[in-house]
Design an enzyme around this catalytic site. Structure first.
Site, mmCIF file in Angstrom:
data_model
loop_
_atom_site.group_PDB
_atom_site.id
_atom_site.type_symbol
_atom_site.label_atom_id
_atom_site.label_comp_id
_atom_site.label_asym_id
_atom_site.label_seq_id
_atom_site.Cartn_x
_atom_site.Cartn_y
_atom_site.Cartn_z
ATOM 1 N N CYS B 129 -52.989 10.788 -13.040
ATOM 2 C CA CYS B 129 -52.295 9.509 -13.205
ATOM 3 C C CYS B 129 -52.792 8.564 -12.138
ATOM 4 O O CYS B 129 -53.090 8.981 -11.024
ATOM 5 C CB CYS B 129 -50.794 9.688 -13.021
ATOM 6 S SG CYS B 129 -50.104 10.938 -14.081
ATOM 7 N N ASN B 191 -56.753 19.641 -17.315
ATOM 8 C CA ASN B 191 -56.140 18.609 -18.139
ATOM 9 C C ASN B 191 -57.181 18.152 -19.178
ATOM 10 O O ASN B 191 -58.278 18.696 -19.233
ATOM 11 C CB ASN B 191 -55.692 17.433 -17.263
ATOM 12 C CG ASN B 191 -54.392 16.827 -17.776
ATOM 13 O OD1 ASN B 191 -54.260 16.592 -18.976
ATOM 14 N ND2 ASN B 191 -53.453 16.574 -16.889
HETATM 15 C C1 LIG Z 1 -50.217 15.807 -27.078
HETATM 16 C C2 LIG Z 1 -50.525 16.276 -25.686
HETATM 17 C C3 LIG Z 1 -49.709 15.892 -24.631
HETATM 18 C C4 LIG Z 1 -49.962 16.313 -23.329
HETATM 19 N N1 LIG Z 1 -49.119 15.947 -22.314
HETATM 20 C C5 LIG Z 1 -49.345 16.407 -21.049
HETATM 21 C C6 LIG Z 1 -48.451 16.119 -19.992
HETATM 22 O O1 LIG Z 1 -47.429 15.462 -20.185
HETATM 23 N N2 LIG Z 1 -48.737 16.577 -18.738
HETATM 24 C C7 LIG Z 1 -49.855 17.328 -18.491
HETATM 25 O O2 LIG Z 1 -50.066 17.747 -17.360
HETATM 26 N N3 LIG Z 1 -50.715 17.650 -19.491
HETATM 27 C C8 LIG Z 1 -50.495 17.209 -20.757
HETATM 28 N N4 LIG Z 1 -51.367 17.552 -21.771
HETATM 29 C C9 LIG Z 1 -52.544 18.393 -21.471
HETATM 30 C C10 LIG Z 1 -52.301 19.845 -21.850
HETATM 31 O O3 LIG Z 1 -51.243 20.388 -21.110
HETATM 32 C C11 LIG Z 1 -53.570 20.685 -21.641
HETATM 33 O O4 LIG Z 1 -53.944 20.612 -20.289
HETATM 34 C C12 LIG Z 1 -54.732 20.207 -22.486
HETATM 35 O O5 LIG Z 1 -54.256 19.797 -23.757
HETATM 36 C C13 LIG Z 1 -55.823 21.262 -22.690
HETATM 37 O O6 LIG Z 1 -55.341 22.390 -23.356
HETATM 38 P P1 LIG Z 1 -55.461 22.618 -24.952
HETATM 39 O O7 LIG Z 1 -56.871 22.344 -25.321
HETATM 40 O O8 LIG Z 1 -55.035 24.032 -25.164
HETATM 41 O O9 LIG Z 1 -54.522 21.654 -25.583
HETATM 42 C C14 LIG Z 1 -51.097 17.132 -23.081
HETATM 43 C C15 LIG Z 1 -51.913 17.517 -24.144
HETATM 44 C C16 LIG Z 1 -51.650 17.113 -25.432
HETATM 45 C C17 LIG Z 1 -52.560 17.547 -26.536
#
Ligand SMILES: Cc1cc2nc3c(=O)[nH]c(=O)nc-3n(C[C@H](O)[C@H](O)[C@H](O)COP(=O)(O)O)c2cc1C
Ligand SMILES: Cc1cc2nc3c(=O)[nH]c(=O)nc-3n(C[C@H](O)[C@H](O)[C@H](O)COP(=O)(O)OP(=O)(O)OC[C@H]3O[C@@H](n4cnc5c(N)ncnc54)[C@H](O)[C@@H]3O)c2cc1C
Ligand SMILES: Cc1cc2nc3c(=O)[nH]c(=O)nc-3n(C[C@H](O)[C@H](O)[C@H](O)COP(=O)(O)OP(=O)(O)OC[C@H]3O[C@@H](n4cnc5c(N)ncnc54)[C@H](O)[C@@H]3O)c2cc1C
Ligand SMILES: Cc1cc2nc3c(=O)[nH]c(=O)nc-3n(C[C@H](O)[C@H](O)[C@H](O)COP(=O)(O)O)c2cc1C
Ligand code: FES
Ligand code: FES
Lengths: 252, 308, 308, 252
Positions: B129, B191
């Site tokens: 952020c 992230n």
């Molecule tokens: C719709 C969505 C919302 C997310 N919101 C957050 C969040 O609020 N805080 C955070 O640290 N990461 C957030 N992420 C990141 C995920 O926690 C994760 O780090 C990222 O999606 C990679 O993992 P994945 O490929 O399994 O989704 C978000 C991801 C997605 C797809």
């Protein structure tokens, strides 16, 4: 009752050039769906397409679920390749429902929006004044089914190949303008521009109007906050608090 | 067979958690899986002041992935503690509160508010952020800014503190090291990666926010590499994530050095993904006759290849 | 309708080139397409001394992408000029020589050797290589190292000089700016992103080299974003690449600000990908009634969204 | 003549549990293939799977191309989903060929390696002494076809469910050891461990031995340098200078 299960393609065919009807037989017992609810359907067999796609339940019979859809982009193109006997993972039923109509009502369907409205019409046969808009006659699919369950069908097409040439919301505006009695409640489903136009049409009227919205969805179950719509009380999830919203609550 | 791992002072019954922002506050998926089976539940990112988030479209699919620009919409910590945490307390699974702020002070207040609450077992700082006070430099891409905010939060909490690293950096190893030296008990890697899709017909970005975060299988090879790079640089535990769809994917992260893994986007595709990953890891350990998952972690071997 | 664009002093008949390393020295694909139709041919990366490259496996598929660790195998500049360039001279399409070194001196000699040759129309420096003399710091991820090597090469050649940027950096805008200030006539965005796939059964990396470079559609949203970010920071032309499979993908890059595009991995999937992209761009301009492709470049509009 | 074209699936079925036979009808005229050459076949309809996969030509008849393949990972699983009438993009024929055998010869096939060798056997019926190894009887697909064209078939399976229990290279070693005449030339195709074993077996013998190699491929046409093998004169591309190499040239 599980809301995530495997289903087998029972039948899958074109009903017009860009529209297909998909009948699935879930392999586990699923919750009983209500008019206006939707399902997330697996669109491919690998990670491209990745996400499931939302589709309104079009019809429920003999333990099968039918969906009527328009082939648009990657997901629906991929879905269209599934064949009889293939298995598809399904989440649903999801979302809220159309409120139960008391007496007669008006239904406004734009294009594929009829998919969502048909189960409402079928639940209350002979009570719907259906305003059905489409690009052309060819896209007025399921015309016979619709006629059987609706009290009246008023058609508009962009090219005039069926019904009036023009947009269906204009026809509706005329009708509402002519009516002297209290207005019938309205249920609408269709492309967002049509719903916005409808919003304008009913803005100054005393009428209950419920619309089923579309938004890009990732999860379909309320977890990702991807599918929100601005309402008078802030963002609401189309997949969870919707897809059916009272038009008055939309901050349009 | 032991599946249990430790993240700082927190013991998880298995190494599989949910990724923040993909699992809401647990309620939605409790209709699909038994939350008691999870290693931990990481909730949607929280801030002191509730956030409205971005206009829509907020999500768009990309090849084997998706972009999201939710804009950190959340109900705020107060409402979370009041309305959501009681539900989560019903389960034996530890709750990890993901949080963020747009200044060091906001991070600190958020950490303080969350630390006092019964049923919050660890904190995960989302540092992807921008810092409003310092010219919108993203905390997680500037080592100095990151050090400052992590140190401040470290002082504000005694809970296990996880720092969630941004992949949008030149050296993940260096950033992981800074997190460790600033007092983190663990790091989450990674992230989302910033990306963008353009509607060529209308010549506008598809997402209302213009850019979004890329997640899903598309980024998995990058995430595995980052975990492996960081593993060589730090000794605190790593929570690995990025495109995990099934047990095999999760195993890649564990072997690369992750002590635990998080399942994100996969939940959307398969609401029982987390449970299937847990089961699959169990089967693998049985098949491979590895009695303790901790023996698997970081077990990547570098073998010189025979020329075929 | 004008499809022609300029990269420094070089005029291309259309903005579509091949990406280095995915098109050999042109011979292989000349059996599939008419090389005269291309905007430019960028050849496999060259070095003064031939390179053997890495052991195999060198490639592995990933979700919507692939990793490669070819290890910069090449026949060396001398053999290229002698054995490969004469074939390419038969075509009207400009040849861009991609090259690299593992020290500033090697870069300079390579540039000098290539600059003298008839039929080499521009140089593309691949700076995603470690500097042997400076502790193996990758030129392309360190602004100082990059500045040094680009300045030195700039002095060594009068040909249009393209610097191919690495995406493995915190700020692509900053790196693009450094390239511009160091004398580059254009930048290519982007090279592959470092990734890794693990064979969980054997617990070894699938690639003999351990890590490799991720290319293909998986990375496209990241590449488009990087082009757009760089476009806001520099005024020299950008050559955009990363996951372009068809005309629509190429248009995303052009609209984001790329003056030209390169097609890489797509060649493997579809040997006529380049030609199809050229044709598709033409159709788009016709449909959209855009008489000059230069009017399309960087035409991304930011519109505030109506809440739906 | 184009070496990249669209083909239609003419027939596609299982010949044993993990093996399928795919017959394609190219929609343009393609170059005439030679024994040992291969094709790159599209494995999916989207970008996952992304790359085409290499398969030896198994049979050419009536303008169709047949491929015999084992379902292994993502690509072949996806390929297995194509059905009659679907279209598949094809690049080929690619690579070099088995050198023309003068008189009788020995063929050594490991598992699916028979796919590559069959067209050689068919080209010179009654001249091959085939040593055919497989995991089990079930994997000895195309047994009848093979018997028809080979002079002699010697079988070994890992589990002893057909022929001798053991590896086929051991049988070959015995045969070569017993032979007093000049050794027949050897053509081999199979998994790399089998070929390495073969390398050991023939190392000290006066025999010409050609092997068809497998490597991970991205392009199949010589452009990516992904598929190299170390030879006595450096790295050579399996897709371009191969897949058939003289065993003597391999730096194994
Ligand atoms: C719709 C969505 C919302 C997310 N919101 C957050 C969040 O609020 N805080 C955070 O640290 N990461 C957030 N992420 C990141 C995920 O926690 C994760 O780090 C990222 O999606 C990679 O993992 P994945 O490929 O399994 O989704 C978000 C991801 C997605 C797809
Ligand atoms: C609750 C709900 C019910 C629906 N019911 C039906 C139905 O019964 N029949 C039917 O044909 N369609 C229905 N839709 C729309 C359908 O989900 C989209 O057409 C489909 O997801 C497009 O996927 P695609 O990959 O083919 O298109 P894309 O290539 O992704 O996009 C094509 C178009 O569809 C829009 N779109 C993409 N993804 C979504 C999404 N997840 N939700 C909404 N719009 C999207 C895009 O903005 C674009 O305009 C419904 C949508 C919702 C939200
Ligand atoms: C010239 C040549 C001819 C071939 N002919 C045949 C044939 O006629 N019938 C047949 O069944 N198979 C043949 N193969 C092997 C076939 O290409 C692989 O089985 C297939 O590519 C595996 O793809 P996958 O995605 O299903 O497997 P993956 O999940 O990618 O991998 C499964 C296994 O296959 C190996 N593999 C993956 N990709 C390749 C590749 N591109 N080339 C070689 N091995 C790979 C992996 O190392 C792994 O061991 C041939 C290979 C080559 C190089
Ligand atoms: C097999 C392979 C070899 C490559 N070799 C080089 C190279 O020698 N020099 C270079 O600058 N980039 C090289 N690249 C990077 C590409 O030129 C391109 O930047 C990258 O692949 C992204 O584009 P794509 O997704 O269209 O492939 C190579 C890429 C691949 C896939
Ligand atoms: S689609 Fe995820 S919250 Fe609605
Ligand atoms: S597969 Fe590309 S060179 Fe052989």
């Amino acid at each position: 009752m599980p809301r995530y299960c495997n289903a087998v393609v029972d039948e899958h065919g074109f009903v017009s050039r860009h529209f297909k009807l998909l009948r699935l037989r879930p392999l586990s017992e699923m919750q009983e769906p209500k008019a206006g609810q939707f399902y997330m359907l697996q669109a491919g067999a690998t990670s491209d397409p990745l996400l499931k796609r939302p589709f309104s339940l079009f019809k429920r019979e003999d333990g099968t679920l039918s969906f009527l859809y328009r082939i648009r982009g990657k997901g629906t193109q991929s879905l269209a390749r599934f064949r009889q006997g293939d298995s598809i993972r399904v989440i649903g039923p999801l979302g809220n429902r159309y409120p139960v109509p008391q007496g007669d009502f008006i239904a406004v369907a734009g294009g594929i929006g009829i998919a969502s409205l048909l189960s409402l019409l079928e639940g209350y046969p002979g009570r719907a004044h259906l305003f059905h808009g489409a690009r052309s006659a060819e896209e007025l699919v399921m015309g016979e089914e619709v006629k059987r369950v609706a009290k009246e069908v008023i058609i508009a097409t962009d090219d005039g190949s069926a019904g009036m040439r023009g947009v269906v919301t204009d026809l509706l505006a005329v009708r509402l303008g002519m009516t002297t009695e209290p207005l019938l409640p309205i249920y609408a489903c269709g492309p967002t521009p049509m719903l916005r136009e409808l919003h304008r049409v009913v803005a100054d009227k005393e009428v209950r109007c419920h619309v089923s919205l579309e938004e890009h969805m990732a999860c379909g179950v309320g977890a990702c906050l991807g599918c929100v719509v601005k309402t008078t009380s802030g963002y609401r999830r189309v997949c969870k608090e919707g897809p059916v919203f009272d038009m008055k609550e939309l901050a349009w | 067979m032991n599946l249990s791992v430790k993240i700082g002072s927190l013991t998880l019954k298995n190494p599989v958690m949910t990724a923040s922002g993909t699992f809401g506050y647990g309620e939605e998926y409790s209709e699909f899986i038994d939350l008691d089976r999870l290693g931990a539940i990481v909730v949607k990112g929280l801030s002191v002041v509730p956030r409205e988030g971005n206009p829509t479209p907020r999500v768009v699919e990309t090849p084997s992935g998706m972009l999201n620009a939710i804009g950190l919409q959340n109900i705020g910590i107060e409402a979370f503690l009041r309305d959501k945490l009681p539900f989560l307390r019903r389960f034996s699974t530890p709750v990890i509160a993901n949080f963020f702020g747009d200044s060091v002070e906001e991070y600190v207040s958020a950490a303080e508010q969350l630390s006092g609450a019964e049923g919050v077992h660890a904190l995960e700082m989302n540092i992807s952020c921008p810092n409003k006070q310092a010219g919108w430099i993203v905390f997680g891409t500037d080592p100095k800014a990151m050090e400052q905010v992590v140190r401040a939060v470290r002082k504000a909490t005694t809970l296990p503190l996880i720092v969630k690293l941004s992949p949008n950096v030149t050296s993940i190893g260096r950033m992981a090291k800074v997190a460790e030296e600033s007092g983190a008990d663990a790091v989450s890697i990674m992230n989302t990666i910033t990306g963008m899709v353009i509607d060529v017909k209308r010549r506008i970005p598809v997402l209302a926010n213009c850019t979004g975060g890329l997640s899903g299988p598309a980024i998995r090879p990058i995430a595995v590499r980052m975990v492996w790079e960081a593993y060589k640089c730090i000794s605190i535990p790593i929570i690995g994530m990025g495109g995990i769809m099934n047990a095999q994917d999760a195993l890649e992260f564990l072997i690369a050095g992750a002590r635990a893994v998080a399942v994100g986007t996969a939940n959307f595709v398969n609401p029982s993904a987390t449970v299937e990953v847990i089961e699959g890891i169990g089967h693998y350990l049985l098949d491979e006759e590895i009695p303790d998952i901790n023996d698997l972690i970081g077990s990547l071997k570098m073998v010189p290849r025979m020329q075929s």
